[in-house]
Structures are given as C-alpha cells and as structure tokens.
Motif scaffolding. Structure first.
Motif, short mmCIF file in Angstrom:
data_model
loop_
_atom_site.label_atom_id
_atom_site.label_comp_id
_atom_site.label_asym_id
_atom_site.label_seq_id
_atom_site.Cartn_x
_atom_site.Cartn_y
_atom_site.Cartn_z
N PHE A 239 0.80 -1.22 0.00
CA PHE A 239 0.00 0.00 0.00
C PHE A 239 0.84 1.28 0.00
CE2 PHE A 239 0.45 -0.76 4.61
CZ PHE A 239 0.83 0.49 5.05
N PRO A 240 2.10 1.28 0.53
CA PRO A 240 2.87 2.53 0.45
C PRO A 240 3.13 3.00 -0.98
CG PRO A 240 3.82 1.06 2.08
CD PRO A 240 2.81 0.26 1.33
N ALA A 241 2.98 2.08 -1.97
CA ALA A 241 3.14 2.51 -3.36
C ALA A 241 2.15 3.61 -3.72
CB ALA A 241 2.96 1.32 -4.30
N LYS A 242 1.03 3.70 -3.01
CA LYS A 242 0.07 4.76 -3.29
C LYS A 242 0.65 6.13 -2.92
CE LYS A 242 -3.88 1.70 -2.77
NZ LYS A 242 -5.20 1.44 -2.19
N LEU A 243 1.48 6.15 -1.89
CA LEU A 243 2.14 7.40 -1.53
C LEU A 243 3.15 7.79 -2.61
CD1 LEU A 243 2.76 6.61 2.24
CD2 LEU A 243 1.01 8.13 1.29
N TRP A 244 3.86 6.79 -3.15
CA TRP A 244 4.79 7.06 -4.24
C TRP A 244 4.03 7.59 -5.47
CZ3 TRP A 244 9.20 7.96 -6.59
CH2 TRP A 244 9.29 7.74 -7.96
N GLY B 164 9.24 -3.20 -2.39
CA GLY B 164 8.74 -3.80 -1.17
C GLY B 164 7.76 -4.94 -1.38
N THR B 165 7.58 -5.36 -2.61
CA THR B 165 6.56 -6.35 -2.91
C THR B 165 7.16 -7.76 -2.94
OG1 THR B 165 5.40 -4.72 -4.24
CG2 THR B 165 4.75 -7.00 -4.55
N SER B 166 6.46 -8.68 -2.33
CA SER B 166 6.88 -10.06 -2.38
C SER B 166 6.14 -10.78 -3.49
CB SER B 166 6.59 -10.76 -1.05
OG SER B 166 7.36 -10.18 -0.01
N VAL C 88 9.47 3.36 7.94
CA VAL C 88 9.09 2.04 7.44
C VAL C 88 8.46 2.12 6.05
CG1 VAL C 88 6.75 1.99 8.42
CG2 VAL C 88 8.05 -0.14 8.19
N LEU C 89 7.97 3.29 5.65
CA LEU C 89 7.34 3.46 4.35
C LEU C 89 8.29 3.99 3.29
CD1 LEU C 89 4.01 5.15 5.55
CD2 LEU C 89 4.51 2.71 5.31
N LEU C 90 9.48 4.41 3.67
CA LEU C 90 10.39 5.09 2.75
C LEU C 90 10.96 4.22 1.63
CD1 LEU C 90 12.33 7.54 5.07
CD2 LEU C 90 10.30 7.96 3.67
N PRO C 91 11.13 2.89 1.80
CA PRO C 91 11.62 2.11 0.65
C PRO C 91 10.79 2.27 -0.60
CG PRO C 91 11.79 0.80 2.65
CD PRO C 91 11.06 2.06 3.02
N TRP C 92 9.51 2.51 -0.45
CA TRP C 92 8.64 2.70 -1.61
C TRP C 92 8.84 4.08 -2.25
CZ3 TRP C 92 7.39 -0.49 2.33
CH2 TRP C 92 6.85 -1.74 2.02
N MET C 93 9.47 5.00 -1.53
CA MET C 93 9.60 6.37 -2.00
C MET C 93 10.96 6.66 -2.61
SD MET C 93 6.61 7.31 -1.15
CE MET C 93 6.75 9.04 -1.57
#
Length: 711
Positions: free
Chosen positions: A147-152, A174-176, A550-555
């Motif tokens: 879901f953090p991809a939505k922030l990206w 971050g996706t498995s 914790v959300l920054l890898p997606w950004m």
C-alpha cells in the motif's frame, strides 16, 4: 499426549499425535525448540515492542505497528474466531500452549531455549497469548500488498503527471512475489500432476518458512509452515491433493487523506458528509534499548488507524489545487482484517483435512489475508487455479492513490468475487503477472518470469518431478532487451566503451554467478539508472516527504527507476530526458572503471558482487555468504536493486516440487536449514543445495523415520 517427534537426515521435524489438537501443541513445541529466537522476535514485532531489545533501529517498525493497531486487530480477530469457529480457536490455543511449553526454562535445570541470541540481547522469552499467531501472521503480511506505493504514486503524479503511474508500474522494492506452475497429468511422465515453484521473500535467517510433516488420524500433511502460525497455509501436500500460492498483486488496502483537529475532548476527523466526528485516541510508550522511551500517539478514524501525520499535519501533505485548507492532513490505513475481524484462519484446518481440489477450493473460500493466486491438483485428476482472499469494492481512485476522507464516493461497498482460471495445454503458470487477478490490482510484475516458465515447459512433452530444478534455476534475463537495444544504437564511443558495447551485444543474457558478461551488464545497468535518477526531470522526487521510515523504501527514486528501467527506456518520450546520452555516459563510465580494474588484474563475475544478504534481527559477525546466479526478472529471482546495490536481500524463501503420483518423490529446500540455532548441524546445511538449485527428498515413510530419526 504427543505420540512422537522425529527428525529426518536434514533435521526436518515429523510429528505424530492422536488428534489435531495434540498435533497443534506438538507443532508449537517443536517450533519453539527449533526457532525460539525467531518466535520471540516475531512476537515482539507483532506487538510493536522489538526496540526494547533491538534498539533504535527497530523504533520505526514499532511505531508503525502501534499506530496500525496490529496487536489490537489480532486480539479482535481471535475473539471473533472464538465466536465463529470455536474448533479452530481451540486448535490455535493448543499451538500456543506448545510454544509456551517449548519456551519455558526447564524447571530442574533452569535452562533457557537453546538460542545464543537471548544472551546477546539480555532477553528471556515472553509468554505467547492465544492471539499471538494471528498477530505474527498480520505483521508478516501487512506490507505484502504494498500500500505505500500509493504514496509514491501520489508524489509521482504530482510532479510528473498521471502517465507516471504506468511508467513506474512494476513488481517494486517492497513487494513479495513468487513463481508457481502446475503441470497436469497429460504432460508428466507419471500421468499425475506436478505442482512446483518458489516463493520470493526477503531472505531472513532463520528462514521465513519451516519444512514440517504433520500426522494424526485425521490427516498426514507435509508442507512449508510459517514459524509462529499453526498448520500449513501456503504450500502443502496431503498425499491426495497438493496446493501452492503466489502473491496475486491485488490491491485491498486503502489510504485516506484525513483532516484532523484537536478539541478539548480529543481529536476529530472530517467525514464525507461534512461532519466532524470524534476519533479514537490514546498514547503508547515504546521502550528502546540504549535510548529514551518514545511516546506514540495512536489515532483511529472511521476509515482506519492514522499511520502518517496527525492533527498537526505532515510535511508534503499539500491539498489538491483549489481546495480550501480546512485542517492539516494525515493519512489513515483501511485494511480488511481491521474491518471484518477476520484473518482467514478458518481455512487452516480444512486445508490440512483436504483430500481433493474441491476441498482445497472450499477452504480457500474463507481465505482473507493476503490475497493469493492458488493452484492445486489431486490424485483423481482434479485441477484448481483461482484467486483467494478479500478485496473491497470501491472507487477506482482508491486503488491508485490516497483519497480524501472528507469527500463522498470512497467508501467500501462490498467484496469482489474471486476470479478463476483454467489451464492452457495442460499447464498453468503464476508469477505475479497480469492473470486471473488482473481486475483486482494496479501494479503487476512484468511477464518475463511467467513467459520464460511457460516457454521452458513447452520445450518438453513430458516432465518428471526431478526435472523441475531446471526451471527453478533458469537465469535468462528478458528485461535486458531494451538496454541492449539502446546500446546497439550507439556510435562514436571510445574504443574501451565500444568494447563494452560489443561484449554485451554478444552476451547470452543469462545472469550466471560465474559470468563476467553478466557482471558487466549489471554495471552498465546500474550506471544508467544513476544517470537517469540524477536528471533534473526527477529532482522533485529525490527527497521524499516526511513519512515514517518504514514506508520510505517505496519512495526511493533509484529503486523505482531501477525496477522500471525497461519501461523508461522504451517509452516514446521521458520528460525531456535524452536516454541515448544517459546510456552513452553510463557505458563510458563503466569502460573507464573496467580499464582500471584490468590494470589491477581484476576480472569480476556477477557472483562476486551479487551475494546473499539475509536479514538478521541481531546484526553482527556474519558468515561469508555465497555469490548467487539470477536477478530480479529471472525465474531464479534473486533480486538486486539496480543502481543501488548488487547484493540480494530477496529471493526464493523455499523451493518445492509436489508430486501427485508418489508423494515420496516430492522435493523441497530452504535457504538455510531446519534449525534456527546457530552452530546446530541443521542451521545452514541446506544452504549449499539452495545456492546450487538442488533439492532435498521429502520423507513420508514413518518406519524409516522411526529408524533413522536423529532425535
């Protein structure tokens, strides 16, 4: 009373008991003996208390776990499970009893579990609660759907435009994912189906999957369990039916931009009807080893828990153009188990009891979290290919970006019907590509892995279980084509750069550990990624908003460009970026480095830099990890992050081959071993096999186990 715990030559536990409940207790007990430290870490991560012994590096996760209400959600789900399915709830309690028994120091000798990490951390095992397995499951999978991809996407669209969603759409950082394939009996040497594959996860030590054999009068099942969770959820073989899953890449978690304000009574949020309503609010204290305690404000609106910002807002929370600024912005998370109080544990016992694909199908009807593509086959010729889980029906905008909580039209309206699919020429392949779950998601993996598996399977008329490692270990990198095409167009290069270009155009496109050409390709690819990331067109994306760590890898811009490189190179236009010049500069850079390396008598292979890099809760002295073949878009998916690092932190967390003709001809392997105890004979004994692509025979003969058991 436990009938017996046996070990095969690889230390894999085989358990027998008089009932399913006794067996669950035995599974908890043996898991505590083999994985005591891992269980303690997972228990704390589920509760948001891991910084108390791991220190400041764990604070970000603990803060997220508290604000996302993971432990509270697990409690609610267990309470609901007791009401809806008391048999399963009692079975989970039995597993927890076994864990607590295994973690309890010996009354006579005072011995703690045989895991040296406890002494290093100054920790003794805590007590598991009945809902702890549900908390472990939830904390393991809460980021699974990305879901953090939505922030990206929100940032990318804001700075680059709506076309950025498609340009950067890929199986991201971050996706498995997983590979899986089903070959029907008409395409095998035995006349019965084979199910095989490998789940891709961040590689952890101890491993995230536990090989285990569970037997009682009701069932006899081998499979891969999640340590801390009873039963065998993802990959199992009951003797007459076998199943496997991959990530469906479905979107089932929503982010809402919230307007919050403080009042004398607490905190209020603005709803879609224009009314301010009281939000639940309290504070929690996160203890930190070697540091000061941190106070966390926990807020929950009618949408869900607030995980970013608060009543005072957040950096980067800019209102849409033309909006009236009514209050600062925050972001809340809405996820199905918090709404339904159901994690899908009601599927676990029916899976163990399954005898046919119809049984497996019915079990997955109540599956909830995460959303998976399922394949199954049975000895009667039955086949299954479906999606399982819970995906809300809501507006299309919800799936792409955070949506405004104060506007109507973004509520959940029900649940999607789960799609089903068939086989083509007796074969089904799932590798996170757009397949049966396409209507449920936004971003999927490129088709390279799925296409390659299908092509390999088409190359033979008949397959045996022993043939499957050829597919597991295939290293052809189809995603290299766009960069190689760009290289072929270059002229006017220096002699050294022209040599690099010509070498790569002759390369066989296999990412083998002993390949110097693969290493050269990776070096050029990384340089291209860095060239693109440094372009002024992307400058606004180099500094992410002040989101929780914790959300920054997606950004992170570099991984985003690295994983989407083929799209960016093929796009008709890319924000004014001269991609030919970027590739030219990258080749010249690598050529200059190569000349210097040759002078130093160095001839690096891909395996020299593409080395296994597992996560350990307590970092420190590590083993000399092996160099690996494969890459992100290979079937042998050992993911590096192009432009950032060649090391592989993610890859096959297990490999399996389920044979429906003779279960004893099934095969499996994990990255390290059955034991999580450093120094144990079975702590890392499977690593050489895993590295080379070899598999371990599945043992199901109880007479043999009783004779050969090493415990």
């Amino acid at each position: 009373m436990i009938t017996g715990i046996y070990r095969d030559a690889w230390g894999i536990p085989h358990l027998r008991a008089g009932s399913a409940r006794e067996l669950a207790r035995a599974q908890g007990l043996v898991t505590a003996r083999d994985r005591a430290w891992q269980l303690e870490v997972e228990r704390h991560r589920a509760r948001g208390t891991s910084a108390a012994f791991l220190g400041a590096d764990a604070l970000a996760w603990d803060g997220f776990a508290r604000q996302a209400r993971l432990d509270d959600t697990a409690r609610r789900c267990f309470t609901a499970l007791e009401r809806r399915d008391p048999e399963t709830a009692d079975w989970v309690r039995a597993y927890v009893d076994g864990v607590n028994e295994g973690l309890t120091p010996d009354a006579d000798e005072g011995l703690a579990p045989d895991a040296p990490e406890f002494a290093r951390a100054g920790l003794t095992p805590g007590r598991w609660q009945p809902w702890t397995p549900l908390g472990v499951w939830l904390s393991t999978h809460i980021l699974f759907a990305g879901f953090p991809a939505k922030l990206w996407r929100e940032q990318a669209v804001r700075h680059l435009g709506p076309e950025a969603v498609g340009l950067f759409a890929t199986d991201g950082p971050g996706t498995s994912g997983s590979n899986g394939w089903l070959v029907s009996g008409e395409r095998t040497t035995t006349g019965r189906a084979v199910v095989a594959g490998d789940p891709h996860r961040f590689i952890e030590e101890p491993g995230v999957y536990q090989q285990i054999h569970l037997s009682c009068p009701e069932f006899d099942v081998v499979g891969l369990a999640v340590p801390g969770v009873p039963g065998i959820a993802h990959f199992g073989h009951t003797g007459t039916v076998a199943w496997a899953i991959t990530n469906a890449m479905a979107d089932y978690q929503d982010l809402y931009r919230e307007r919050l304000r403080r009042t004398g009574a607490g905190v209020e949020s603005l709803g879609p009807d224009g009314v301010w309503r009281r939000a639940a609010r309290h504070t929690e204290t996160v203890e930190c080893a070697g540091g000061k305690p941190v106070e966390v404000e926990v807020i929950e609106t009618e949408r869900g828990p607030v995980i970013v910002g608060g009543p005072e807002g957040l950096d980067g929370g800019v209102p849409e153009s033309g909006e009236e600024v009514l209050a600062p912005l925050a972001v809340s998370l809405r996820y199905p188990p918090r709404v339904t109080e159901d994690l899908g544990f009601g599927a676990l016992l029916p899976l163990l009891r399954a005898r046919t694909v119809a049984d497996v199908d019915r079990a997955f009807d109540v599956w909830a979290e995460p959303v998976n593509v399922v394949m199954a086959a049975d000895t009667e010729g039955g086949l299954l290919h479906r999606v399982a889980g819970r995906v809300p029906e809501r507006a299309e905008a919800n799936r792409v970006r955070p949506v405004p909580a104060w506007e109507p039209g973004h509520e959940w309206r029900g649940w999607h019907e789960m799609p089903r699919a068939g086989l083509t020429d007796g074969i089904a392949v799932m590798a996170n590509q757009r397949g049966p779950s396409a209507p449920l998601g936004v971003e999927f993996a490129p088709t390279h892995r799925a296409d390659r598996i299908a092509a390999l399977l088409d190359g033979k008329d008949r397959w045996s279980p022993a043939d499957m490692p050829v597919i597991h270990t295939d290293t052809r990198l189809a995603s290299a084509v766009p960069l190689l095409d760009r290289l072929a167009e270059l002229d006017g290069l220096s002699p050294e750069a022209a040599g690099v270009r010509d070498t790569l155009l002759r390369w066989d496109r296999h990412m083998d550990a002993d390949s110097t050409d693969a290493a050269l390709y990776a070096a050029v690819r990384g340089a291209v990624v860095r060239q693109l990331a440094a372009h002024p067109a992307f400058a606004a994306l180099t500094t992410p908003p002040a989101y929780p760590e914790v959300l920054l890898p997606w950004m992170n811009l570099v991984p985003r460009i690295g994983f989407a490189l083929e799209h960016l190179l093929r796009a008709e236009e890319l924000y004014g970026v001269d991609r030919a010049e970027a590739v030219r500069a990258a080749v010249e850079e690598v050529a200059a480095e190569r000349v210097a390396a040759e002078k130093a008598e160095s001839n690096a292979t891909w395996g020299d830099t593409h080395r296994l890099h597992p996560w350990r809760a307590l970092p420190g002295a590590t083993d000399d990890e092996p160099g690996l073949s494969g890459d992100h878009d290979c079937v042998l998916c050992t993911s590096a992050v192009p432009g950032w690092s060649d090391v592989s932190a993610r890859g096959p967390a297990a490999r399996y081959v389920w044979d429906l003709a003779r279960r004893e001809d099934s095969l499996w392997v994990v990255p390290f071993g059955a034991s999580g105890v450093p120094g144990s004979a079975h702590h890392r004994d499977q690593l050489p096999l895993w590295t080379e692509g070899d598999l371990v025979p599945v043992v199901t003969d109880w007479d043999r186990l009783e004779k050969e058991s090493d415990v």
